[in-house]
Design a protein around this motif. Structure first.
Motif, PDB file in Angstrom:
ATOM      1  N   ARG A 387       0.826  -1.213   0.000  1.00  0.00           N
ATOM      2  CA  ARG A 387       0.000   0.000   0.000  1.00  0.00           C
ATOM      3  C   ARG A 387       0.863   1.267   0.000  1.00  0.00           C
ATOM      4  O   ARG A 387       0.568   2.233  -0.701  1.00  0.00           O
ATOM      5  CB  ARG A 387      -0.941  -0.013   1.211  1.00  0.00           C
ATOM      6  N   THR A 388       1.976   1.263   0.763  1.00  0.00           N
ATOM      7  CA  THR A 388       2.768   2.482   0.913  1.00  0.00           C
ATOM      8  C   THR A 388       3.320   2.981  -0.444  1.00  0.00           C
ATOM      9  O   THR A 388       3.033   4.112  -0.845  1.00  0.00           O
ATOM     10  CB  THR A 388       3.892   2.258   1.944  1.00  0.00           C
ATOM     11  N   PRO A 389       4.063   2.133  -1.211  1.00  0.00           N
ATOM     12  CA  PRO A 389       4.549   2.654  -2.501  1.00  0.00           C
ATOM     13  C   PRO A 389       3.418   2.925  -3.495  1.00  0.00           C
ATOM     14  O   PRO A 389       3.498   3.877  -4.295  1.00  0.00           O
ATOM     15  CB  PRO A 389       5.475   1.546  -3.021  1.00  0.00           C
ATOM     16  N   LEU A 390       2.324   2.119  -3.416  1.00  0.00           N
ATOM     17  CA  LEU A 390       1.204   2.349  -4.339  1.00  0.00           C
ATOM     18  C   LEU A 390       0.550   3.712  -4.090  1.00  0.00           C
ATOM     19  O   LEU A 390       0.224   4.449  -5.019  1.00  0.00           O
ATOM     20  CB  LEU A 390       0.159   1.232  -4.182  1.00  0.00           C
ATOM     21  N   THR A 391       0.395   4.069  -2.789  1.00  0.00           N
ATOM     22  CA  THR A 391      -0.196   5.362  -2.435  1.00  0.00           C
ATOM     23  C   THR A 391       0.679   6.496  -2.981  1.00  0.00           C
ATOM     24  O   THR A 391       0.189   7.475  -3.557  1.00  0.00           O
ATOM     25  CB  THR A 391      -0.316   5.485  -0.897  1.00  0.00           C
ATOM     26  N   SER A 392       2.003   6.284  -2.799  1.00  0.00           N
ATOM     27  CA  SER A 392       2.927   7.319  -3.258  1.00  0.00           C
ATOM     28  C   SER A 392       2.833   7.476  -4.794  1.00  0.00           C
ATOM     29  O   SER A 392       2.763   8.587  -5.327  1.00  0.00           O
ATOM     30  CB  SER A 392       4.325   6.943  -2.774  1.00  0.00           C
ATOM     31  N   LEU A 393       2.816   6.326  -5.500  1.00  0.00           N
ATOM     32  CA  LEU A 393       2.712   6.342  -6.966  1.00  0.00           C
ATOM     33  C   LEU A 393       1.450   7.086  -7.414  1.00  0.00           C
ATOM     34  O   LEU A 393       1.494   7.976  -8.268  1.00  0.00           O
ATOM     35  CB  LEU A 393       2.619   4.905  -7.485  1.00  0.00           C
ATOM     36  N   LYS A 394       0.319   6.719  -6.758  1.00  0.00           N
ATOM     37  CA  LYS A 394      -0.980   7.293  -7.107  1.00  0.00           C
ATOM     38  C   LYS A 394      -0.933   8.815  -6.929  1.00  0.00           C
ATOM     39  O   LYS A 394      -1.363   9.583  -7.801  1.00  0.00           O
ATOM     40  CB  LYS A 394      -2.046   6.679  -6.194  1.00  0.00           C
ATOM     41  N   HIS A 395      -0.313   9.206  -5.790  1.00  0.00           N
ATOM     42  CA  HIS A 395      -0.255  10.630  -5.463  1.00  0.00           C
ATOM     43  C   HIS A 395       0.476  11.420  -6.559  1.00  0.00           C
ATOM     44  O   HIS A 395      -0.026  12.431  -7.068  1.00  0.00           O
ATOM     45  CB  HIS A 395       0.449  10.783  -4.105  1.00  0.00           C
ATOM     46  N   PHE A 396       1.686  10.890  -6.974  1.00  0.00           N
ATOM     47  CA  PHE A 396       2.473  11.649  -7.946  1.00  0.00           C
ATOM     48  C   PHE A 396       1.877  11.588  -9.353  1.00  0.00           C
ATOM     49  O   PHE A 396       1.956  12.547 -10.108  1.00  0.00           O
ATOM     50  CB  PHE A 396       3.932  11.165  -7.927  1.00  0.00           C
TER      51      PHE A 396
END
Ligand code: ADP
Length: 598
Positions: A387-396
């Motif tokens: 979830r952590t890297p996916l959230t970051s990816l989604k955000h950018f």
């Protein structure tokens, strides 16, 4: 994840497994125990029956043998046989009481009077009173001499006491009073000898008075068998005088004392005569019992004449009018008691087995539950990791889409952040795939003799870039080359995992040291950090799959609990191991130990 499924399936079969492992054996054992106990009860009761039959047969034979012995003794009595020590024969008729031989009794119910010549009686009386006066005035030696003189006269009776005994008794009293112990003992021995000689002239009261003091002075007991014989004579005399016996009869009298018998008289009466043989218990023991004992022994029993002992000892007894005492036979084999303990042994073993099965089942359920709990933690941890890297990816991605005119520097930062997130995701997927391969046993290694220093240098260089971005410094120190048989990729993965952990569990801006060294014929690669450390209680568990340290969880540090398990498997494949030295709060040193290439 493919390798995880069989474990869940395993957990689902725990309940039937526990049922099969515990309930079925327990029920089986209970049934077997019940059968055994029932059989045992039957066996014990059969043995008891056999035992009683055996004792009854023995008892019947012993009693009939005893009857023969008693009737032979009566025949000997009628034949006027001379009896050995421990036995006497007596006759009571118009003439009075006759005991043969007379020196075996201690006293008689009707003592034979001692008649003396009037001169002797007068002199004796004078000596007695002079001796008494001398003794009273403290002239002991003279008094002793006067009493000795009395023995030179023929004995006569002073109020039922033979004069010789009276004189010896007086001497004894003076010697006791004046404390002459040796002479007192000698006097007492002589007094006892005179009493035996004059037994037929003594009644019980006088005998007991003198015997008591004589035994005290000699410090020894008076002879019991003579007393027992005398008591039996007394009983017969009493019975005869009170006309207790029939005109013509065959019977017996027993002298009992404190529940034990001391002597027995076998008697026969006619209108005007009573004849009896009297024997002591010692006589019966030595003369009659050996024969009875040998019969009892053949039936594994012991025989006792007299009252049965208290207590729960298996026995058979017979009482009959013609027998002086009850005849009791005790079992001497003890076999029934021994088998009577079998139920206890069976129940004990049964309980032990139940406890063992219960402990094993509890242990296995506990283990399964722990694995299930760890697996569920693992799923939560992996989801979080994704979830952590996916959230970051989604955000950018959204930022770039919604702000197409974003300035270049900011756009580059967004791309870098996306690249880092993708990097992290691919590492995560890689490590899960690696773990799946290890679990499934499909991971193959290609070993080659390589320089550990070069390999470590490469990993440190690559990992160093990644670590530097997060503010960590990796320092490598080596001493020459170190050749080991190694799979280069597996080596890199193991070292990478240790470095990744060292970074995760250390504060930013700290240095992580990697040391390659030779030790005891091995090549060691140390990864030294200055982080949170591992508590001694967890230093073994952290190497198990899915296990995450309590400190790691409470600090919210990301992880799946697979890294060290993988490192352990890799090192085992290399014939090596992973060591740990750690101080909580100070830091840890994880060491990869490789056997050096031959
Ligand atoms: P993860 O790090 O994903 O939890 P690992 O198998 O790599 O799983 O490690 C297991 C546990 O060992 C960690 O949860 C952590 O508690 C402990 N651990 C591993 N490396 C270190 C370290 N360098 N310092 C302190 N604790 C560590």
């Amino acid at each position: 994840m493919a390798s995880v499924r069989p474990r869940w399936r395993h957990a689902r079969i725990v309940v039937p497994l526990v049922f099969v492992l515990t309930v079925l054996p327990t029920a089986g054992l209970a049934w077997a125990t019940w059968q055994l106990l029932t059989q045992d009860r039957g066996l014990v009761s059969r043995q008891r029956q056999d035992q009683m039959n055996r004792l009854n047969s023995a008892s019947w034979l012993v009693v009939s043998d005893l009857r023969t012995i008693l009737s032979e003794s009566r025949r000997d009595l009628a034949a006027g046989k001379a009896w050995p020590a421990g036995a006497i024969s007596i006759t009571i008729d118009r003439e009075g009481l006759t005991v043969t031989p007379p020196d075996r009794v201690a006293f008689l119910p009707v003592p034979v009077p001692l008649l003396a010549a009037p001169d002797d009686a007068r002199r004796g009386a004078a000596l007695l009173s002079r001796g008494q006066d001398l003794a009273d005035s403290g002239r002991a030696d003279e008094a002793l001499r006067v009493f000795s003189e009395m023995r030179s006269l023929r004995p006569y009776s002073i109020e039922g006491t033979p004069s010789w005994l009276a004189a010896r008794y007086k001497r004894g009293q003076i010697l006791e009073r004046t404390g002459r112990e040796r002479e007192l003992r000698e006097e007492a021995v002589s007094l006892a000898a005179d009493m035996r000689m004059m037994a037929t002239h003594l009644n019980e009261v006088i005998y007991r008075t003198y015997a008591e003091d004589a035994s005290r002075w000699m410090s020894s007991r008076s002879p019991q068998d003579a007393v027992s014989l005398s008591q039996a004579v007394g009983l017969l005399w009493q019975g005869w005088s009170s006309q207790r016996y029939g005109i013509e009869m065959t019977g017996h009298e027993v002298v009992w004392e404190d529940g034990d018998w001391k002597a027995v008289a076998l008697l026969e009466t006619t209108r005007d005569t009573l004849r009896a043989v009297v024997v002591t218990r010692e006589f019966v023991d030595a003369t009659w019992m050996p024969q009875l004992r040998s019969i009892a022994r053949q039936y594994r029993a012991t025989v006792v004449l007299g009252l049965p002992e208290a207590g729960n000892v298996p026995r058979s007894g017979q009482e009959a009018k013609d027998l002086p005492w009850p005849v009791v036979l005790y079992d001497a084999s003890g076999s029934v008691q021994a088998s009577g303990q079998r139920p206890l042994i069976v129940i004990g073993s049964f309980l032990t087995l139940i406890v063992v099965v219960a402990v094993a089942a509890t242990w296995s359920i506990g283990r399964e539950l722990a694995v299930a709990r760890q697996q569920s933690n693992f799923v939560a941890a992996v989801s979080h990791e994704f979830r952590t890297p996916l959230t970051s990816l989604k955000h950018f991605v959204e930022l770039l889409r919604e702000q197409p005119s974003i300035e270049d520097a900011r756009r580059r930062e967004c791309y870098d952040a996306q690249a880092r997130a993708v990097d992290r995701l691919s590492r995560l997927v890689e490590s899960l795939l690696d773990f799946g391969r290890l679990e499934a046993g499909t991971q193959h290694h290609t070993f080659a003799a390589l320089d550990c220093v070069a390999l470590a240098q490469w990993v440190v260089d690559v990992f160093g870039l990644h670590a530097a971005n997060a503010g960590y410094r990796i320092a490598l120190s080596t001493s020459g080359s170190a050749i080991v048989n190694v799979d280069a990729e597996a080596f890199s993965r193991a070292l990478w995992n240790l470095l990744d952990n060292a970074m995760k569990y250390s504060p930013p801006m700290s240095t992580i040291d990697v040391v390659v060294r030779a030790a005891h014929g091995n090549v060691c690669v140390d990864v030294v950090d200055r982080g949170i450390g591992v508590s001694p209680g967890e230093s073994r568990d952290i190497f198990r799959r899915f296990h995450r340290g309590a400190d790691a969880r409470s600090r919210g540090i990301r992880g799946t609990g697979l890294g060290l398990a993988m490192v352990t498997e890799i090192m085992q494949a290399h014939g090596g191991r992973v060591d740990l030295e750690s101080q909580p709060g100070q830091g840890s040193t994880f060491t990869l130990v490789f056997p050096a290439a031959a």
